[in-house]
Design a protein around this motif. Sequence first.
Motif, PDB file in Angstrom:
ATOM      1  N   LEU A  91       0.914  -1.312   0.099  1.00 11.08           N
ATOM      2  CA  LEU A  91       0.014   0.094  -0.003  1.00 11.08           C
ATOM      3  C   LEU A  91       0.794   1.279   0.084  1.00 11.08           C
ATOM      4  O   LEU A  91       0.715   2.153  -0.568  1.00 11.08           O
ATOM      5  CB  LEU A  91      -1.054  -0.038   1.127  1.00 11.08           C
ATOM      6  N   ILE A  92       1.874   1.188   0.733  1.00 14.30           N
ATOM      7  CA  ILE A  92       2.994   2.522   0.652  1.00 14.30           C
ATOM      8  C   ILE A  92       3.478   2.552  -0.560  1.00 14.30           C
ATOM      9  O   ILE A  92       3.609   3.805  -1.101  1.00 14.30           O
ATOM     10  CB  ILE A  92       3.992   2.336   1.693  1.00 14.30           C
ATOM     11  N   VAL A  93       3.897   1.598  -1.301  1.00 12.63           N
ATOM     12  CA  VAL A  93       4.656   1.544  -2.748  1.00 12.63           C
ATOM     13  C   VAL A  93       3.609   2.244  -3.714  1.00 12.63           C
ATOM     14  O   VAL A  93       3.737   3.112  -4.517  1.00 12.63           O
ATOM     15  CB  VAL A  93       5.089   0.418  -3.252  1.00 12.63           C
ATOM     16  N   ILE A  94       2.309   1.723  -3.434  1.00 12.15           N
ATOM     17  CA  ILE A  94       1.204   2.093  -4.341  1.00 12.15           C
ATOM     18  C   ILE A  94       1.186   3.598  -4.227  1.00 12.15           C
ATOM     19  O   ILE A  94       0.618   4.496  -5.093  1.00 12.15           O
ATOM     20  CB  ILE A  94       0.058   1.320  -4.067  1.00 12.15           C
ATOM     21  N   ALA A  95       0.736   3.907  -2.849  1.00 11.76           N
ATOM     22  CA  ALA A  95       0.523   5.303  -2.483  1.00 11.76           C
ATOM     23  C   ALA A  95       1.578   6.313  -2.996  1.00 11.76           C
ATOM     24  O   ALA A  95       1.284   7.429  -3.202  1.00 11.76           O
ATOM     25  CB  ALA A  95       0.134   5.385  -1.070  1.00 11.76           C
ATOM     26  N   ASP A  96       2.967   6.068  -2.873  1.00 17.11           N
ATOM     27  CA  ASP A  96       3.808   6.685  -3.239  1.00 17.11           C
ATOM     28  C   ASP A  96       4.004   6.774  -4.759  1.00 17.11           C
ATOM     29  O   ASP A  96       4.453   7.859  -5.385  1.00 17.11           O
ATOM     30  CB  ASP A  96       5.287   5.922  -2.673  1.00 17.11           C
ATOM     31  N   GLN A  97       4.001   5.655  -5.611  1.00 18.00           N
ATOM     32  CA  GLN A  97       3.923   5.790  -6.907  1.00 18.00           C
ATOM     33  C   GLN A  97       2.961   6.168  -7.806  1.00 18.00           C
ATOM     34  O   GLN A  97       3.058   6.823  -8.841  1.00 18.00           O
ATOM     35  CB  GLN A  97       4.818   4.416  -7.608  1.00 18.00           C
ATOM     36  N   MET A  98       1.836   5.808  -7.485  1.00 15.35           N
ATOM     37  CA  MET A  98       0.579   6.166  -8.400  1.00 15.35           C
ATOM     38  C   MET A  98       0.359   7.502  -8.708  1.00 15.35           C
ATOM     39  O   MET A  98      -0.046   8.017  -9.657  1.00 15.35           O
ATOM     40  CB  MET A  98      -0.530   5.392  -7.838  1.00 15.35           C
ATOM     41  N   PRO A  99       0.277   8.103  -7.529  1.00 11.24           N
ATOM     42  CA  PRO A  99      -0.109   9.571  -7.984  1.00 11.24           C
ATOM     43  C   PRO A  99       1.267  10.330  -8.859  1.00 11.24           C
ATOM     44  O   PRO A  99       1.006  11.202  -9.742  1.00 11.24           O
ATOM     45  CB  PRO A  99       0.401  10.611  -6.441  1.00 11.24           C
ATOM     46  N   GLU A 100       2.511   9.773  -8.779  1.00 10.76           N
ATOM     47  CA  GLU A 100       3.596  10.259  -9.705  1.00 10.76           C
ATOM     48  C   GLU A 100       3.167   9.875 -11.097  1.00 10.76           C
ATOM     49  O   GLU A 100       3.327  10.723 -11.939  1.00 10.76           O
ATOM     50  CB  GLU A 100       4.961   9.935  -9.298  1.00 10.76           C
ATOM     51  N   ILE A 101       2.654   8.542 -11.250  1.00  7.63           N
ATOM     52  CA  ILE A 101       2.443   7.904 -12.460  1.00  7.63           C
ATOM     53  C   ILE A 101       1.078   8.769 -13.124  1.00  7.63           C
ATOM     54  O   ILE A 101       1.156   9.264 -14.390  1.00  7.63           O
ATOM     55  CB  ILE A 101       2.172   6.644 -12.449  1.00  7.63           C
ATOM     56  N   ALA A 102       0.158   9.241 -12.164  1.00  2.81           N
ATOM     57  CA  ALA A 102      -1.114   9.819 -12.801  1.00  2.81           C
ATOM     58  C   ALA A 102      -0.487  11.306 -13.236  1.00  2.81           C
ATOM     59  O   ALA A 102      -1.104  11.764 -14.327  1.00  2.81           O
ATOM     60  CB  ALA A 102      -1.988   9.906 -11.820  1.00  2.81           C
ATOM     61  N   SER A 103       0.180  11.766 -12.330  1.00  2.00           N
ATOM     62  CA  SER A 103       0.846  13.213 -12.971  1.00  2.00           C
ATOM     63  C   SER A 103       1.633  13.108 -14.209  1.00  2.00           C
ATOM     64  O   SER A 103       1.428  13.804 -15.088  1.00  2.00           O
ATOM     65  CB  SER A 103       1.754  13.757 -12.001  1.00  2.00           C
ATOM     66  N   PHE A 104       2.376  12.165 -14.534  1.00  2.00           N
ATOM     67  CA  PHE A 104       3.172  11.820 -15.749  1.00  2.00           C
ATOM     68  C   PHE A 104       2.175  11.405 -16.792  1.00  2.00           C
ATOM     69  O   PHE A 104       2.476  11.993 -18.013  1.00  2.00           O
ATOM     70  CB  PHE A 104       4.282  10.681 -15.574  1.00  2.00           C
ATOM     71  N   MET A 105       1.257  10.924 -16.491  1.00  2.00           N
ATOM     72  CA  MET A 105       0.331  10.559 -17.560  1.00  2.00           C
ATOM     73  C   MET A 105      -0.665  11.845 -17.876  1.00  2.00           C
ATOM     74  O   MET A 105      -1.410  11.706 -18.951  1.00  2.00           O
ATOM     75  CB  MET A 105      -0.809   9.385 -17.113  1.00  2.00           C
ATOM     76  N   GLY A 106      -0.339  12.785 -17.317  1.00  2.00           N
ATOM     77  CA  GLY A 106      -1.605  13.915 -17.654  1.00  2.00           C
ATOM     78  C   GLY A 106      -2.842  13.997 -16.786  1.00  2.00           C
ATOM     79  O   GLY A 106      -3.423  14.569 -17.072  1.00  2.00           O
ATOM     80  N   TRP A 107      -3.006  12.885 -16.028  1.00  2.00           N
ATOM     81  CA  TRP A 107      -3.978  13.003 -15.179  1.00  2.00           C
ATOM     82  C   TRP A 107      -4.171  13.799 -14.010  1.00  2.00           C
ATOM     83  O   TRP A 107      -3.309  13.484 -12.985  1.00  2.00           O
ATOM     84  CB  TRP A 107      -4.466  11.669 -14.674  1.00  2.00           C
ATOM     85  N   GLY A 108      -4.571  14.676 -13.933  1.00  2.00           N
ATOM     86  CA  GLY A 108      -4.596  15.757 -12.703  1.00  2.00           C
ATOM     87  C   GLY A 108      -5.649  15.752 -11.782  1.00  2.00           C
ATOM     88  O   GLY A 108      -6.482  14.591 -11.714  1.00  2.00           O
ATOM     89  N   GLY A 109      -5.819  16.563 -10.771  1.00  2.00           N
ATOM     90  CA  GLY A 109      -6.837  16.521  -9.936  1.00  2.00           C
ATOM     91  C   GLY A 109      -6.856  15.408  -9.010  1.00  2.00           C
ATOM     92  O   GLY A 109      -5.917  15.118  -8.021  1.00  2.00           O
ATOM     93  N   MET A 110      -7.977  14.770  -8.831  1.00  2.00           N
ATOM     94  CA  MET A 110      -8.211  13.685  -7.849  1.00  2.00           C
ATOM     95  C   MET A 110      -7.092  12.614  -8.169  1.00  2.00           C
ATOM     96  O   MET A 110      -6.706  11.900  -6.967  1.00  2.00           O
ATOM     97  CB  MET A 110      -9.532  13.261  -7.655  1.00  2.00           C
ATOM     98  N   TRP A 111      -6.684  12.209  -9.115  1.00  2.00           N
ATOM     99  CA  TRP A 111      -6.036  11.132  -9.538  1.00  2.00           C
ATOM    100  C   TRP A 111      -4.663  11.441  -8.834  1.00  2.00           C
ATOM    101  O   TRP A 111      -3.775  10.370  -8.875  1.00  2.00           O
ATOM    102  CB  TRP A 111      -5.764  10.831 -10.827  1.00  2.00           C
ATOM    103  N   GLU A 112      -4.167  12.445  -8.456  1.00  2.00           N
ATOM    104  CA  GLU A 112      -2.938  12.606  -7.685  1.00  2.00           C
ATOM    105  C   GLU A 112      -3.016  12.712  -6.298  1.00  2.00           C
ATOM    106  O   GLU A 112      -1.848  12.845  -5.562  1.00  2.00           O
ATOM    107  CB  GLU A 112      -2.386  13.816  -8.130  1.00  2.00           C
TER     108      GLU A 112
END
Length: 122
Positions: A79-100
């Motif tokens: 869960l820590i790895v997912i919480a650390d990495q997925m907002p960065e991936i969402a930001s990289f993919m151009g998904w803003g807002g709640m996905w970060e």
Amino acid sequence: MLALPYALATEGYLLGLILMLAAAAGSTTGLYLLSLCSQKMHSRQTSYGAIAEHVLPQFIVVIDLAVSVKCFGVAISYLIVIADQMPEIASFMGWGGMWEARRLWVLVAMLGATPLAALPRL
């Protein structure tokens, strides 16, 4: 930051490699001993609980508790790895807002894992 790259960066490649090999050897030895115990019991059920039931039945609760704590720690680590990495991936993919948001990704991961954890067999 993930623990393994951080450990290698701070302790150096040689010590990091030695520690990784030691951890791999310990894990391999534990699994090998588990398989030997299973063969000695003439059982196809290879688990710490099954072996503890035959060898140390008075300590089966302690062994089950130790395995449960270990599994809980692994789940929290994921869960820590997912919480650390997925907002960065969402930001990289151009998904803003709640996905970060970290909490959203923890919730998504838990919603995906909870039904799997409730199954009697995977």
